[in-house]
Design an enzyme around this catalytic site. Sequence first.
Site, PDB file in Angstrom:
ATOM      1  N   SER A 126     -84.047 -39.451  43.305  1.00  0.00           N
ATOM      2  CA  SER A 126     -83.478 -38.402  43.164  1.00  0.00           C
ATOM      3  C   SER A 126     -83.369 -37.617  44.351  1.00  0.00           C
ATOM      4  N   PHE A 164     -79.428 -29.017  46.992  1.00  0.00           N
ATOM      5  CA  PHE A 164     -77.677 -28.644  46.945  1.00  0.00           C
ATOM      6  C   PHE A 164     -77.786 -27.833  45.750  1.00  0.00           C
ATOM      7  N   HIS A 171     -74.174 -22.100  33.902  1.00  0.00           N
ATOM      8  CA  HIS A 171     -72.321 -22.352  34.209  1.00  0.00           C
ATOM      9  C   HIS A 171     -73.118 -23.521  35.113  1.00  0.00           C
ATOM     10  N   TRP A 200     -82.492 -25.325  38.083  1.00  0.00           N
ATOM     11  CA  TRP A 200     -83.290 -26.968  38.074  1.00  0.00           C
ATOM     12  C   TRP A 200     -82.401 -27.666  39.674  1.00  0.00           C
ATOM     13  N   PHE A 279     -67.748 -31.637  44.278  1.00  0.00           N
ATOM     14  CA  PHE A 279     -67.648 -33.119  43.689  1.00  0.00           C
ATOM     15  C   PHE A 279     -67.670 -33.991  44.958  1.00  0.00           C
ATOM     16  N   ASN A 283     -69.311 -37.261  44.324  1.00  0.00           N
ATOM     17  CA  ASN A 283     -68.600 -38.555  44.778  1.00  0.00           C
ATOM     18  C   ASN A 283     -69.579 -39.845  44.998  1.00  0.00           C
ATOM     19  N   GLU A 407     -75.240 -34.494  37.054  1.00  0.00           N
ATOM     20  CA  GLU A 407     -74.255 -35.060  37.954  1.00  0.00           C
ATOM     21  C   GLU A 407     -73.264 -35.076  37.345  1.00  0.00           C
ATOM     22  N   GLY A 408     -73.573 -34.412  35.809  1.00  0.00           N
ATOM     23  CA  GLY A 408     -71.896 -35.150  34.808  1.00  0.00           C
ATOM     24  C   GLY A 408     -72.538 -35.374  33.953  1.00  0.00           C
TER      25      GLY A 408
HETATM   26  P1  TGC Z   1     -61.278 -30.149  38.152  1.00  0.00           P
HETATM   27  O1  TGC Z   1     -59.343 -29.204  37.571  1.00  0.00           O
HETATM   28  O2  TGC Z   1     -61.175 -30.688  37.614  1.00  0.00           O
HETATM   29  O3  TGC Z   1     -60.858 -29.635  39.912  1.00  0.00           O
HETATM   30  C1  TGC Z   1     -60.989 -29.090  40.594  1.00  0.00           C
HETATM   31  C2  TGC Z   1     -60.141 -29.363  41.368  1.00  0.00           C
HETATM   32  O4  TGC Z   1     -62.263 -30.478  41.910  1.00  0.00           O
HETATM   33  C3  TGC Z   1     -61.055 -31.648  42.746  1.00  0.00           C
HETATM   34  N1  TGC Z   1     -61.865 -32.525  41.737  1.00  0.00           N
HETATM   35  C4  TGC Z   1     -62.120 -33.404  42.799  1.00  0.00           C
HETATM   36  N2  TGC Z   1     -62.419 -33.374  44.123  1.00  0.00           N
HETATM   37  C5  TGC Z   1     -62.819 -34.309  44.846  1.00  0.00           C
HETATM   38  N3  TGC Z   1     -63.457 -35.625  43.690  1.00  0.00           N
HETATM   39  C6  TGC Z   1     -64.198 -35.428  42.855  1.00  0.00           C
HETATM   40  N4  TGC Z   1     -64.695 -36.477  41.805  1.00  0.00           N
HETATM   41  C7  TGC Z   1     -63.504 -33.829  41.904  1.00  0.00           C
HETATM   42  N5  TGC Z   1     -62.948 -33.364  40.726  1.00  0.00           N
HETATM   43  C8  TGC Z   1     -61.896 -32.905  41.041  1.00  0.00           C
HETATM   44  C9  TGC Z   1     -59.888 -31.263  41.743  1.00  0.00           C
HETATM   45  O5  TGC Z   1     -58.622 -32.373  42.603  1.00  0.00           O
HETATM   46  C10 TGC Z   1     -59.069 -30.314  42.046  1.00  0.00           C
HETATM   47  O6  TGC Z   1     -58.563 -29.788  43.136  1.00  0.00           O
HETATM   48  P2  TGC Z   1     -57.706 -28.517  43.316  1.00  0.00           P
HETATM   49  O7  TGC Z   1     -57.139 -28.419  45.463  1.00  0.00           O
HETATM   50  O8  TGC Z   1     -57.045 -29.010  42.250  1.00  0.00           O
HETATM   51  O9  TGC Z   1     -58.530 -27.165  42.829  1.00  0.00           O
HETATM   52  O10 TGC Z   1     -62.120 -28.694  37.674  1.00  0.00           O
HETATM   53  P3  TGC Z   1     -62.413 -28.594  36.278  1.00  0.00           P
HETATM   54  O11 TGC Z   1     -62.921 -26.791  36.451  1.00  0.00           O
HETATM   55  O12 TGC Z   1     -61.951 -28.558  35.212  1.00  0.00           O
HETATM   56  O13 TGC Z   1     -63.853 -29.237  36.204  1.00  0.00           O
HETATM   57  C11 TGC Z   1     -63.970 -30.136  34.890  1.00  0.00           C
HETATM   58  C12 TGC Z   1     -65.256 -31.108  34.860  1.00  0.00           C
HETATM   59  C13 TGC Z   1     -66.511 -31.404  33.888  1.00  0.00           C
HETATM   60  C14 TGC Z   1     -64.561 -31.656  35.884  1.00  0.00           C
HETATM   61  C15 TGC Z   1     -66.849 -30.226  36.409  1.00  0.00           C
HETATM   62  O14 TGC Z   1     -66.314 -29.557  36.429  1.00  0.00           O
HETATM   63  C16 TGC Z   1     -67.362 -31.470  36.854  1.00  0.00           C
HETATM   64  O15 TGC Z   1     -67.815 -32.530  36.758  1.00  0.00           O
HETATM   65  N6  TGC Z   1     -68.994 -31.223  35.427  1.00  0.00           N
HETATM   66  C17 TGC Z   1     -69.876 -31.611  35.921  1.00  0.00           C
HETATM   67  C18 TGC Z   1     -70.526 -31.118  36.772  1.00  0.00           C
HETATM   68  C19 TGC Z   1     -71.765 -31.113  37.370  1.00  0.00           C
HETATM   69  O16 TGC Z   1     -71.547 -32.845  37.997  1.00  0.00           O
HETATM   70  N7  TGC Z   1     -72.800 -30.939  38.044  1.00  0.00           N
HETATM   71  C20 TGC Z   1     -73.490 -31.384  38.974  1.00  0.00           C
HETATM   72  C21 TGC Z   1     -74.230 -31.056  39.813  1.00  0.00           C
HETATM   73  S1  TGC Z   1     -75.137 -31.753  40.847  1.00  0.00           S
HETATM   74  C22 TGC Z   1     -76.828 -32.347  40.117  1.00  0.00           C
HETATM   75  O17 TGC Z   1     -76.798 -32.621  39.251  1.00  0.00           O
HETATM   76  C23 TGC Z   1     -77.367 -33.310  41.896  1.00  0.00           C
HETATM   77  S2  TGC Z   1     -78.684 -33.854  40.908  1.00  0.00           S
HETATM   78  C24 TGC Z   1     -78.962 -34.973  41.940  1.00  0.00           C
HETATM   79  C25 TGC Z   1     -80.312 -35.347  41.565  1.00  0.00           C
HETATM   80  O18 TGC Z   1     -81.624 -34.871  41.745  1.00  0.00           O
HETATM   81  O19 TGC Z   1     -80.477 -36.790  41.852  1.00  0.00           O
HETATM   82  P1  FAD Z   2     -74.486 -28.070  29.421  1.00  0.00           P
HETATM   83  O1  FAD Z   2     -73.005 -27.477  30.672  1.00  0.00           O
HETATM   84  O2  FAD Z   2     -75.398 -26.511  29.142  1.00  0.00           O
HETATM   85  O3  FAD Z   2     -74.226 -28.995  28.274  1.00  0.00           O
HETATM   86  C1  FAD Z   2     -74.994 -29.318  27.602  1.00  0.00           C
HETATM   87  C2  FAD Z   2     -73.890 -30.255  26.677  1.00  0.00           C
HETATM   88  O4  FAD Z   2     -72.683 -29.996  26.065  1.00  0.00           O
HETATM   89  C3  FAD Z   2     -73.990 -31.269  27.066  1.00  0.00           C
HETATM   90  O5  FAD Z   2     -74.589 -32.698  26.737  1.00  0.00           O
HETATM   91  C4  FAD Z   2     -72.341 -31.051  27.828  1.00  0.00           C
HETATM   92  O6  FAD Z   2     -72.513 -32.096  27.727  1.00  0.00           O
HETATM   93  C5  FAD Z   2     -71.788 -30.659  27.037  1.00  0.00           C
HETATM   94  N1  FAD Z   2     -70.544 -30.108  26.746  1.00  0.00           N
HETATM   95  C6  FAD Z   2     -70.924 -28.888  27.731  1.00  0.00           C
HETATM   96  N2  FAD Z   2     -69.513 -28.357  27.842  1.00  0.00           N
HETATM   97  C7  FAD Z   2     -68.965 -29.706  27.078  1.00  0.00           C
HETATM   98  C8  FAD Z   2     -67.760 -29.817  26.549  1.00  0.00           C
HETATM   99  N3  FAD Z   2     -66.295 -29.097  27.108  1.00  0.00           N
HETATM  100  N4  FAD Z   2     -67.052 -30.757  25.847  1.00  0.00           N
HETATM  101  C9  FAD Z   2     -67.842 -31.735  24.996  1.00  0.00           C
HETATM  102  N5  FAD Z   2     -69.577 -31.102  25.503  1.00  0.00           N
HETATM  103  C10 FAD Z   2     -69.801 -29.793  26.600  1.00  0.00           C
HETATM  104  N6  FAD Z   2     -77.510 -29.621  39.553  1.00  0.00           N
HETATM  105  C11 FAD Z   2     -77.704 -29.081  40.770  1.00  0.00           C
HETATM  106  O7  FAD Z   2     -76.420 -28.697  41.217  1.00  0.00           O
HETATM  107  N7  FAD Z   2     -78.445 -29.525  41.943  1.00  0.00           N
HETATM  108  C12 FAD Z   2     -79.507 -30.163  41.788  1.00  0.00           C
HETATM  109  O8  FAD Z   2     -79.986 -31.065  42.575  1.00  0.00           O
HETATM  110  C13 FAD Z   2     -80.043 -30.539  41.002  1.00  0.00           C
HETATM  111  N8  FAD Z   2     -80.787 -31.832  39.551  1.00  0.00           N
HETATM  112  C14 FAD Z   2     -81.305 -32.059  38.804  1.00  0.00           C
HETATM  113  C15 FAD Z   2     -81.765 -32.141  38.317  1.00  0.00           C
HETATM  114  C16 FAD Z   2     -83.054 -32.135  37.326  1.00  0.00           C
HETATM  115  C17 FAD Z   2     -83.774 -32.536  36.649  1.00  0.00           C
HETATM  116  C18 FAD Z   2     -81.632 -31.684  36.225  1.00  0.00           C
HETATM  117  C19 FAD Z   2     -82.341 -31.936  35.029  1.00  0.00           C
HETATM  118  C20 FAD Z   2     -80.400 -31.287  35.969  1.00  0.00           C
HETATM  119  C21 FAD Z   2     -80.753 -31.421  38.224  1.00  0.00           C
HETATM  120  N9  FAD Z   2     -79.383 -30.306  38.499  1.00  0.00           N
HETATM  121  C22 FAD Z   2     -78.909 -30.229  39.377  1.00  0.00           C
HETATM  122  C23 FAD Z   2     -78.401 -29.581  37.008  1.00  0.00           C
HETATM  123  C24 FAD Z   2     -77.563 -31.288  36.332  1.00  0.00           C
HETATM  124  O9  FAD Z   2     -76.649 -30.781  37.474  1.00  0.00           O
HETATM  125  C25 FAD Z   2     -77.298 -30.016  35.494  1.00  0.00           C
HETATM  126  O10 FAD Z   2     -78.347 -29.550  33.985  1.00  0.00           O
HETATM  127  C26 FAD Z   2     -75.512 -30.583  34.219  1.00  0.00           C
HETATM  128  O11 FAD Z   2     -74.860 -30.432  34.851  1.00  0.00           O
HETATM  129  C27 FAD Z   2     -75.754 -30.410  32.500  1.00  0.00           C
HETATM  130  O12 FAD Z   2     -75.120 -28.918  33.047  1.00  0.00           O
HETATM  131  P2  FAD Z   2     -76.367 -28.202  31.932  1.00  0.00           P
HETATM  132  O13 FAD Z   2     -77.644 -28.340  32.036  1.00  0.00           O
HETATM  133  O14 FAD Z   2     -76.318 -26.688  32.110  1.00  0.00           O
HETATM  134  O15 FAD Z   2     -75.913 -28.329  30.878  1.00  0.00           O
END
Ligand code: TGC
Ligand code: FAD
Length: 428
Positions: A126, A164, A171, A200, A279, A283, A407-408
């Site tokens: 991570s 990041f 949210h 987080w 996003f 990827n 990361e989703g």
């Molecule tokens: P949506 O309408 O689907 O997309 C909005 C705009 O984004 C573009 N897009 C992408 N572009 C490049 N790569 C992708 N994978 C893309 N996915 C979407 C899309 O084309 C659109 O562009 P535009 O020009 O039309 O505006 O957006 P939505 O709001 O409906 O999104 C829904 C959803 C579920 C896909 C999205 O919000 C999602 O993936 N949620 C998960 C959140 C997430 O992954 N969070 C990660 C936080 S960082 C983290 O966790 C780091 S942990 C690091 C570690 O410790 O290892």
């Molecule tokens: P929520 O969005 O509240 O989701 C809770 C549950 O509801 C999940 O099971 C989800 O699948 C479900 N759910 C939500 N919406 C829907 C729907 N429409 N339909 C069906 N099910 C749904 N983030 C960063 O930006 N940068 C980082 O470096 C980073 N590092 C992290 C490190 C750790 C150790 C952890 C635990 C998290 C980290 N994150 C980071 C955050 C991480 O990306 C989020 O925890 C993750 O995206 C989920 O968001 P949330 O915790 O708010 O859960």
Amino acid sequence: MFRLPISRASRPLVVGLAKPQQACRAYASAPRSSFDWEDPLGSKNLLTEEELAISETAERYCQEQLLPRVLQAHRTEHYDPAILREMGELGLLGANLHGYGCAGASTVASGLITRAVERIDSGYRSGMSVQSSLVMGGIYEFGTAEQKEKYLPEMAKGKLLGAFGLTEPNHGSDPGSMQSSARPHPTKKGYLLLRGSKTWITNSPIADVLLVWAKLRDTGKIRGFLIDRKDCPPRTLETPKIKNKTGLRASITGMIHMEDCPVPEANMFPDVEGLTGPFTCLNSARYGISFGTMGALEDCISRARTYALERKQFKENPIAKYQLVQKKLADAATDAAYGVLASIQVGRLKDEGKATPEMISMIKRQNCDRALVNARALQEIFGGNAVSDEYAIGRHVANLFVTQTYEGQSDIHSLILGRAITGLQAFV
Ligand code: TGC
Ligand code: FAD
């Protein structure tokens, strides 16, 4: 790809032989490959010489330098930033980026590095993924020439550390609704004031440069900002550590609080707007997780196999002799082998510009889910000893829950795939 040489080699041995026993003799004398439980589907055959060499370097570093540290790090929830400097010295950071002191290796090579690191611990992977894929990758993809020159070479050496910030307290899965904002500085020309909270966030308490996503107040559009910690006045930026985690304890996680934090406009990514920015970085990182979790699962398999061969129950039989134990190992080895092949395939397509975000969602979801399910099943092989952290299996299981969440979360990737399959949006 591999079927053709095998069938061509075996056909002349069988076709045209009059008697069955001759065919048997001929088959018996043909060279036969042996099954390698550590690489059941021969994935090494798909790698280039350079990828094999990079993988070997990464594996050696991880086994010699990270493995001896991980138990204590997990127990004390301590992340040593020197790890990123050591990785930097070996060229493991931002390995698939070109220039700026980066190795310019293939996407598959970068995946092999994450696999080696996560074989030790997902938390170590991570810390590296955030540095390499999310922050360096973001600057490389969207930064100005000045931003690249300023940050990338030092980040490649692990001398500047990155975080990041996308997720907010309210949210997570839906980052498009974020509340963090940037508005023009009322008195200081060329500056913006950032306000809001992220939570987080991996590496945030130790990061020198924080890539934060916030909405530009004037347009309402999401933009990327590089916050340089050393330039922030007191109390405008705080990054407290989140303590007492149940998983990823060998990594450091925190919050980011921005209280009218002044950031030069020159630190904003110039062109990218909306969720495409974060996003695109994701990827790469999601790809790395798909490969990394296979390293964690492979470590679980190796440890469970050793334990099962040594542990004797019922008439001095090793428990590895019992079918139910063998099935757990067979299931896990199959999923790990399939997962590695899928990551190699998508990595190749990514370098050819043919990978889609949905492919990455598919392998991130599948590999994280299968790693978690199999690690949890293998945990049972250790009986009561699974509860001791000395056996590592419990640590992997707790970590793999996190990989399935960040990361989703996996269900969110199901919805991304479902949308691509049906054309119907299920999020809202
Ligand atoms: P949506 O309408 O689907 O997309 C909005 C705009 O984004 C573009 N897009 C992408 N572009 C490049 N790569 C992708 N994978 C893309 N996915 C979407 C899309 O084309 C659109 O562009 P535009 O020009 O039309 O505006 O957006 P939505 O709001 O409906 O999104 C829904 C959803 C579920 C896909 C999205 O919000 C999602 O993936 N949620 C998960 C959140 C997430 O992954 N969070 C990660 C936080 S960082 C983290 O966790 C780091 S942990 C690091 C570690 O410790 O290892
Ligand atoms: P929520 O969005 O509240 O989701 C809770 C549950 O509801 C999940 O099971 C989800 O699948 C479900 N759910 C939500 N919406 C829907 C729907 N429409 N339909 C069906 N099910 C749904 N983030 C960063 O930006 N940068 C980082 O470096 C980073 N590092 C992290 C490190 C750790 C150790 C952890 C635990 C998290 C980290 N994150 C980071 C955050 C991480 O990306 C989020 O925890 C993750 O995206 C989920 O968001 P949330 O915790 O708010 O859960």
